[in-house]
Design an enzyme around this catalytic site. Structure first.
Site, mmCIF file in Angstrom:
data_model
loop_
_atom_site.group_PDB
_atom_site.id
_atom_site.type_symbol
_atom_site.label_atom_id
_atom_site.label_comp_id
_atom_site.label_asym_id
_atom_site.label_seq_id
_atom_site.Cartn_x
_atom_site.Cartn_y
_atom_site.Cartn_z
ATOM 1 N N GLY A 10 -20.802 36.247 25.270
ATOM 2 C CA GLY A 10 -20.855 35.004 24.494
ATOM 3 C C GLY A 10 -19.802 34.972 23.404
ATOM 4 O O GLY A 10 -18.923 35.841 23.331
ATOM 5 N N PHE A 11 -19.918 33.988 22.544
ATOM 6 C CA PHE A 11 -18.951 33.797 21.453
ATOM 7 C C PHE A 11 -18.933 35.037 20.543
ATOM 8 O O PHE A 11 -17.937 35.780 20.483
ATOM 9 C CB PHE A 11 -19.328 32.514 20.708
ATOM 10 C CG PHE A 11 -18.722 32.347 19.355
ATOM 11 C CD1 PHE A 11 -17.363 32.551 19.142
ATOM 12 C CD2 PHE A 11 -19.515 31.955 18.270
ATOM 13 C CE1 PHE A 11 -16.807 32.398 17.874
ATOM 14 C CE2 PHE A 11 -18.973 31.792 17.012
ATOM 15 C CZ PHE A 11 -17.619 32.018 16.809
ATOM 16 N N VAL A 57 -31.758 40.179 30.149
ATOM 17 C CA VAL A 57 -32.442 41.246 29.399
ATOM 18 C C VAL A 57 -33.914 40.911 29.121
ATOM 19 O O VAL A 57 -34.638 41.755 28.602
ATOM 20 C CB VAL A 57 -31.696 41.603 28.082
ATOM 21 C CG1 VAL A 57 -30.308 42.141 28.383
ATOM 22 C CG2 VAL A 57 -31.652 40.432 27.115
ATOM 23 N N ALA A 114 -29.514 40.606 16.091
ATOM 24 C CA ALA A 114 -28.808 39.421 15.600
ATOM 25 C C ALA A 114 -29.855 38.343 15.335
ATOM 26 O O ALA A 114 -30.249 37.602 16.229
ATOM 27 C CB ALA A 114 -27.787 38.931 16.631
ATOM 28 N N TYR A 145 -36.432 28.443 19.130
ATOM 29 C CA TYR A 145 -35.399 29.369 18.641
ATOM 30 C C TYR A 145 -35.877 30.059 17.370
ATOM 31 O O TYR A 145 -35.855 31.287 17.268
ATOM 32 C CB TYR A 145 -34.122 28.577 18.387
ATOM 33 C CG TYR A 145 -32.938 29.390 17.916
ATOM 34 C CD1 TYR A 145 -32.319 30.311 18.761
ATOM 35 C CD2 TYR A 145 -32.401 29.213 16.632
ATOM 36 C CE1 TYR A 145 -31.206 31.044 18.334
ATOM 37 C CE2 TYR A 145 -31.300 29.931 16.204
ATOM 38 C CZ TYR A 145 -30.706 30.847 17.055
ATOM 39 O OH TYR A 145 -29.605 31.559 16.624
ATOM 40 N N THR A 175 -21.500 30.461 12.057
ATOM 41 C CA THR A 175 -20.219 31.137 12.270
ATOM 42 C C THR A 175 -19.424 30.372 13.327
ATOM 43 O O THR A 175 -19.997 29.847 14.279
ATOM 44 C CB THR A 175 -20.478 32.596 12.711
ATOM 45 O OG1 THR A 175 -21.238 33.239 11.679
ATOM 46 C CG2 THR A 175 -19.183 33.355 12.920
HETATM 47 P P1 NAD Z 1 -23.524 32.298 22.704
HETATM 48 O O1 NAD Z 1 -24.386 31.310 23.399
HETATM 49 O O2 NAD Z 1 -22.059 32.119 22.788
HETATM 50 O O3 NAD Z 1 -23.842 33.767 23.209
HETATM 51 C C1 NAD Z 1 -25.096 34.184 23.639
HETATM 52 C C2 NAD Z 1 -24.897 35.106 24.838
HETATM 53 O O4 NAD Z 1 -26.164 35.603 25.275
HETATM 54 C C3 NAD Z 1 -24.284 34.387 26.054
HETATM 55 O O5 NAD Z 1 -23.237 35.158 26.579
HETATM 56 C C4 NAD Z 1 -25.446 34.262 27.025
HETATM 57 O O6 NAD Z 1 -25.009 34.187 28.369
HETATM 58 C C5 NAD Z 1 -26.225 35.513 26.688
HETATM 59 N N1 NAD Z 1 -27.645 35.450 27.077
HETATM 60 C C6 NAD Z 1 -28.548 34.488 26.756
HETATM 61 N N2 NAD Z 1 -29.748 34.799 27.276
HETATM 62 C C7 NAD Z 1 -29.614 35.997 27.905
HETATM 63 C C8 NAD Z 1 -30.490 36.839 28.614
HETATM 64 N N3 NAD Z 1 -31.788 36.537 28.788
HETATM 65 N N4 NAD Z 1 -30.013 37.997 29.135
HETATM 66 C C9 NAD Z 1 -28.708 38.328 28.971
HETATM 67 N N5 NAD Z 1 -27.827 37.562 28.298
HETATM 68 C C10 NAD Z 1 -28.276 36.410 27.790
HETATM 69 O O7 NAD Z 1 -24.017 32.328 21.195
HETATM 70 P P2 NAD Z 1 -23.429 33.073 19.922
HETATM 71 O O8 NAD Z 1 -23.054 32.073 18.920
HETATM 72 O O9 NAD Z 1 -22.420 34.084 20.356
HETATM 73 O O10 NAD Z 1 -24.730 33.818 19.377
HETATM 74 C C11 NAD Z 1 -24.961 35.184 19.657
HETATM 75 C C12 NAD Z 1 -26.182 35.673 18.891
HETATM 76 O O11 NAD Z 1 -25.972 35.493 17.487
HETATM 77 C C13 NAD Z 1 -27.464 34.940 19.238
HETATM 78 O O12 NAD Z 1 -28.531 35.861 19.270
HETATM 79 C C14 NAD Z 1 -27.652 33.977 18.087
HETATM 80 O O13 NAD Z 1 -29.001 33.685 17.859
HETATM 81 C C15 NAD Z 1 -27.037 34.753 16.932
HETATM 82 N N6 NAD Z 1 -26.561 33.830 15.872
HETATM 83 C C16 NAD Z 1 -25.388 33.149 16.024
HETATM 84 C C17 NAD Z 1 -24.974 32.282 15.026
HETATM 85 C C18 NAD Z 1 -23.662 31.531 15.099
HETATM 86 O O14 NAD Z 1 -23.348 30.783 14.160
HETATM 87 N N7 NAD Z 1 -22.839 31.695 16.111
HETATM 88 C C19 NAD Z 1 -25.783 32.075 13.899
HETATM 89 C C20 NAD Z 1 -26.985 32.755 13.810
HETATM 90 C C21 NAD Z 1 -27.361 33.652 14.803
#
Ligand code: NAD
Ligand code: UDP
Length: 330
Positions: A10-11, A57, A114, A145, A175
């Site tokens: 992911g990101f 997972v 996270a 969520y 972020t």
């Molecule tokens: P994203 O959607 O880009 O990445 C999430 C990743 O998790 C993806 O690659 C997705 O395919 C994978 N995924 C989802 N469910 C899954 C599963 N059951 N098994 C395996 N892989 C799975 O989001 P992100 O922005 O990169 O966020 C990543 C983490 O950071 C998340 O847990 C999110 O809650 C947390 N977070 C992000 C932000 C932000 O601003 N980007 C803020 C608060 C928390």
């Protein structure tokens, strides 16, 4: 170290995998690519110490070999993404977190969760420090969520207290940066995509709600510092530079030189009114501070998007077509 990064495609996860590999760690990425993209990690296959396993997972996952740390980032994170996948979001925050805690326990490894500023819900206290318990609607659409992450924090601390697992919890605030999907529906990616495509910027509500925006490189430095520490937390990681959504729109228009208008749309249910982290704990316990201003970070992000004109066109069309709609899909 050999680190298992869930959501590594992911990101944020892909940036974390990259940062760990660049400093010499071995990384095993576990991802089902529901919201991630193989392109995010394509360049990482050049590192001999990088492996990627296609895995949900929330189900039983076998991870071969010794693991020193588990960074659990798997979860949809953008509101339209998690509203479309309510049950999967609850599953990965609950069963997924438990599975990864067990993996950490079997390996005597550190577990990093996270978590998110969403655990504070629509906060009644401003700015938010880690002692604030939050104001979450437990049955609203966003609860899939928010409550999943609140449960994830609870079960992480339960494993720590009852089984002695070494854990750390970071609460990540909004972020942004390269590798966001143009139509993931988040405000920064949407506004940049719309501005570059010459489409109106979609403002939800009156645009007076605030967020505090952190550039991805700063965030990842904080995550790595937390991973390397023995701090349990929770620790807020975010940039306290707070902006209204309208100010963000104006800034994006200025930085892109776009002539796009702004267009007002209804505010989604339970959308938090304001959000800004207190980061004293991260400063004192991790020696961490954000360094990239919102202007600098947005400029870098715009440059990255500019290198992907086809994605912008496809993303803008998807947003126009409502694929970022905040209405839950049954
Ligand atoms: P994203 O959607 O880009 O990445 C999430 C990743 O998790 C993806 O690659 C997705 O395919 C994978 N995924 C989802 N469910 C899954 C599963 N059951 N098994 C395996 N892989 C799975 O989001 P992100 O922005 O990169 O966020 C990543 C983490 O950071 C998340 O847990 C999110 O809650 C947390 N977070 C992000 C932000 C932000 O601003 N980007 C803020 C608060 C928390
Ligand atoms: N938002 C907006 N237009 C968009 C996308 C989001 O006005 O096209 C608003 C949204 O309602 C929220 C803020 O921007 O008030 C941040 O939204 P985002 O989804 O990025 O993050 P989160 O709500 O999870 O903090």
């Amino acid at each position: 170290m050999r680190v298992a990064v869930t959501g590594g495609g992911g990101f944020l996860g892909s940036h974390l995998c990259e940062a760990l590999l660049r400093r010499g760690d071995a990384v095993i990425c576990l991802d089902d690519f529901t919201t991630g993209k193989p392109e995010n990690i394509a360049h990482l296959h050049d590192f001999p110490e990088f492996e990627c396993v296609l895995a949900d997972v929330s189900e039983a996952v076998h991870v071969p070999g010794r693991i020193d740390a588990v960074a659990h980032f798997a979860s949809p994170a953008s509101p339209p993404d998690y509203l479309r996948r309510p049950l999967q979001t609850l599953a990965v925050g609950s069963r997924g977190t438990e599975n990864m805690l067990r993996l950490a326990e079997q390996n005597n490894a550190r577990f990093l969760l996270a978590s998110t500023s969403e655990v504070y819900g629509d906060p009644l206290v401003h700015p938010q420090d880690e002692d604030y318990w939050g104001n979450v609607n437990p049955i609203g659409p966003r609860s899939v969520y928010d409550e999943a992450k609140r449960y994830a924090e609870a079960v992480t601390l339960a494993f720590h207290r009852s089984r002695g697992i070494d854990v750390g919890i970071v609460r990540i605030f909004n972020t942004y940066g390269p590798r966001m999907r143009p139509h993931d529906g988040r405000v920064v990616s949407s506004f940049i995509t719309q501005a570059l495509a010459g489409e109106p910027l979609t403002i939800y509500g009156d645009g007076k709600q605030t967020r505090s925006f952190c550039y991805v490189d700063d965030l990842i430095r904080g995550i790595v510092a937390m991973l390397d520490s023995s701090v349990t937390g929770p620790v807020n990681i975010g940039n306290p530079e707070e902006r209204t959504v309208l100010e963000l729109a104006e800034l994006v228009l200025e930085l892109t030189g776009s002539l796009s208008d702004v267009q007002y749309h209804p505010l989604p249910a339970d959308d938090p009114t304001r959000r800004r982290p207190v980061i004293t704990r991260a400063q004192e316990q991790l020696g961490w501070n954000p360094e990239v201003s919102v202007e600098q970070g947005l400029r870098r992000t715009v440059d990255w998007f500019l290198g992907r004109p086809e994605d912008i066109a496809v993303g803008a069309a998807a947003i126009r077509g409502g694929q970022q709609d905040t209405v839950p899909v049954p």
